[in-house]
Design a protein around this motif. Structure first.
Motif, PDB file in Angstrom:
ATOM      1  N   ALA A  67       3.737   5.852  -5.647  1.00  0.00           N
ATOM      2  CA  ALA A  67       3.531   5.920  -7.100  1.00  0.00           C
ATOM      3  C   ALA A  67       2.730   7.148  -7.494  1.00  0.00           C
ATOM      4  O   ALA A  67       2.871   7.674  -8.602  1.00  0.00           O
ATOM      5  CB  ALA A  67       2.841   4.649  -7.584  1.00  0.00           C
ATOM      6  N   ASN A  68       1.867   7.610  -6.576  1.00  0.00           N
ATOM      7  CA  ASN A  68       1.023   8.771  -6.880  1.00  0.00           C
ATOM      8  C   ASN A  68       1.484  10.042  -6.168  1.00  0.00           C
ATOM      9  O   ASN A  68       0.776  11.051  -6.180  1.00  0.00           O
ATOM     10  CB  ASN A  68      -0.432   8.477  -6.459  1.00  0.00           C
ATOM     11  N   ASP A 113       1.996   2.043  -3.418  1.00  0.00           N
ATOM     12  CA  ASP A 113       0.944   2.723  -4.202  1.00  0.00           C
ATOM     13  C   ASP A 113       0.919   4.211  -3.880  1.00  0.00           C
ATOM     14  O   ASP A 113       0.715   5.052  -4.780  1.00  0.00           O
ATOM     15  CB  ASP A 113      -0.423   2.108  -3.895  1.00  0.00           C
ATOM     16  N   LEU A 150       0.828  -1.206   0.000  1.00  0.00           N
ATOM     17  CA  LEU A 150       0.000   0.000   0.000  1.00  0.00           C
ATOM     18  C   LEU A 150       0.867   1.263   0.000  1.00  0.00           C
ATOM     19  O   LEU A 150       0.534   2.257  -0.649  1.00  0.00           O
ATOM     20  CB  LEU A 150      -0.924  -0.002   1.225  1.00  0.00           C
TER      21      LEU A 150
END
Length: 570
Positions: free
Chosen positions: A469-470, A466, A463
């Motif tokens: 990544a953003n 993720d 998580l």
């Protein structure tokens, strides 16, 4: 409040005499008058004198006019109530109840008799004591609340059964109608008082207050009865002076007889009573007269109200037992309802507390079993897996952000990390700056707590990837995780002012050191006991043995690489 009434509802002066009935001590006082003004208060010059601290010197007056009688509040400290409603000035009619402080006055209008003087005060006389034991069968106690039976109070016998309605009162008994009216008023007042209590302690205090206000008792105790252990436990007690410093000793034989036989018992003269007079407790405590009524609900006795006197005069009488029995009926209902409310309130508090630490699914399971709820999350030993996670490089990144932005980023990250813990039914212990602590295996036992902890840790790392990544450039965050398994003390731990549901023990210290001293950013490092429980499920790499801070022995940690069968990862 103003009540609208028809003209013919107001008693017309000249037709009837005003009668006021009130209680002083344990005796009824009856005041009759046709005067144009009647003052009620504590002062010596009051027409109706009630010496009680809650009553003002000149509390109220009743004014006679051509239309009828009105009660007027004389700016009293504790106000005037008419039929439970506060009033400043209001018309009176038969059957009204005037509350003057703690005193209650009942209004009636009677036909004028030529022989009656203008102002009369009557005092109800007592009856001579009888030296015998009387009982009321609990199966018939509810009939005490039936107004039809109250109008025809029976001649009680020692068999303790409710006689037929055509039974006549004995020559020495009180006027049935007056006793019935007094008992009905007591029942109404008790129901109004007891069912408004918010806690069990308040309910028990109110019960004893009603007992002392209504009956000539010197000592009173409320006991609860546990049928499983056959024990009688005092819960509230009182004397004429108030709450005693020392525990009151009661006649165990009288209390047990009331419980076992499910009967309200009256011992009028204990010294000459054949059944209880020789009991050690009666002799030792010098009990002269006693009563005991069971708290009876749905076929079982949950406790008793016990009262007694050591004074050789003013023995308890049958009408006293009837009043105590009626109070016991209402008290049993009030205790049951208050206990239920207390249990619901306590479980809501515990549920809210659990919701801070556990997933909704775990809270629901705990609530459905009630096991932990009823134990109040007390401290106990348990086998768990403890997880520590800490964000790396976050401090240096936060130096370039506004405080509000730091909080926003942390909340975003921790929201996802907590979700991973809850997904595997873990318990969130606490946040530590940019780190967190969780454990698996409590409050609900989990045989696979080690597996759940490792799976949650891998999910947390995924998580966080993720989130990175953003994220904006330069805001990448990594995390170290350390896990260890073993026995701990788990429960509410802390001071009376502040307690937290947490775990303590050497297992916790090792998990914290594995995270801070061994794990590298992006890694999940576990202790040897955790490895033994999950080795068949996860690929792990053995690391060099290390001596952790504060420990003499070395620990052999393992680096978790991933599941052996990634397709089964939940």
């Amino acid at each position: 409040m103003t009540r609208r009434r028809l003209e013919d509802e107001i008693e017309q002066p000249g037709k009837k005499v005003l009668r006021l009935t009130y209680e002083v001590g344990d005796r009824d006082q009856v005041f009759e008058s046709e005067e144009s003004e009647i003052v009620i208060g504590r002062a010596n010059d009051a027409h109706v004198q009630i010496k009680h601290e809650s009553v003002s010197r000149h509390h109220a007056k009743i004014v006679r006019s051509e239309r009828g009688y009105e009660v007027v509040d004389l700016e009293s400290k504790n106000h005037v109530k008419l039929n439970t409603y506060r009033v400043q000035r209001e018309w009176l009619r038969s059957g009204d109840r005037i509350d003057v402080g703690a005193a209650r006055i009942y209004v009636d209008f009677v036909e004028r008799q030529a022989s009656s003087p203008a102002n009369v005060v009557f005092e109800e006389g007592g009856v001579q004591p009888h030296q015998r034991t009387e009982m009321i069968d609990v199966d018939h106690m509810d009939l005490l609340l039936d107004s039809k039976n109250l109008k025809e109070l029976p001649n009680w016998n020692s068999k303790a059964t409710w006689p037929s309605s055509d039974s006549k009162p004995s020559a020495g008994s009180r006027d049935p109608g007056k006793v019935a009216g007094k008992l009905l008023r007591l029942v109404g007042d008790a129901a109004e008082t007891l069912l408004s209590c918010d806690s069990l302690d308040e309910t028990l205090d109110r019960i004893l207050a009603l007992v002392f206000d209504s009956l000539p008792v010197e000592r009173g105790v409320i006991c609860f009865y546990d049928q499983a252990s056959d024990t009688i436990e005092p819960k509230a007690m009182r004397t004429l002076e108030g709450r005693p410093d020392d525990q009151i000793t009661i006649s165990n034989q009288i209390a047990r007889s009331s419980i076992n036989e499910k009967r309200a018992i009256l011992v009028q003269d204990a010294h000459s009573d054949q059944q209880f007079g020789g009991a050690d407790s009666v002799i030792l405590l010098d009990i002269r007269s006693a009563m005991c009524a069971p708290l009876y609900r749905e076929g079982r006795v949950i406790g008793v109200i016990y009262v007694d006197r050591t004074s050789p005069r003013d023995h308890f009488e049958m009408h006293h037992l009837q009043a105590l029995s009626a109070l016991a009926i209402l008290s049993a209902v009030a205790v049951e309802h208050t206990t239920l409310r207390d249990n619901i309130r306590r479980e809501r508090e515990i549920r809210a507390k659990l919701a801070r630490y556990c997933s909704p699914a775990v809270v629901d399971r705990i609530a459905s079993t009630n096991e932990t709820m009823h134990r109040d999350m007390v401290s106990d030993e348990g086998e768990v897996s403890v997880l520590f996670a800490d964000l790396t490089d976050f401090t240096s990144m936060a130096e370039n952000l506004r405080p509000s932005e730091v909080i926003r980023v942390l909340n975003q990250v921790f929201e996802r990390l907590c979700a991973a813990v809850f997904d595997y039914e873990g318990t969130l212990d606490k946040f530590r700056g940019d780190g967190m602590m969780a454990f698996f295996g409590a409050p609900l036992a989990q045989p696979d707590h080690a597996e759940r902890a490792v799976r949650a840790a891998l999910r947390m790392q995924a998580l966080l990837a993720d989130v990175n990544a953003n994220a904006h450039k330069g805001r990448f965050i990594s995390m170290r995780v350390g896990i260890n398994s073993g026995p701990v003390v788990v429960g509410d731990i802390g001071s009376p002012q502040r307690k937290d549901y947490t775990v303590i023990g050497d297992v916790v210290n090792i998990a914290s050191r594995l995270e801070s001293s061994v794990a590298q950013p992006g890694q999940v490092v576990i202790g040897p006991k955790t490895h033994r429980q999950i080795a068949h499920l996860f690929n792990c790499q053995e690391l060099d043995a290390v001596r952790l801070k504060g420990r003499i022995r070395t620990v052999k940690p393992f680096l978790v690489l991933g599941r052996k069968d990634p397709k089964t990862e939940g």
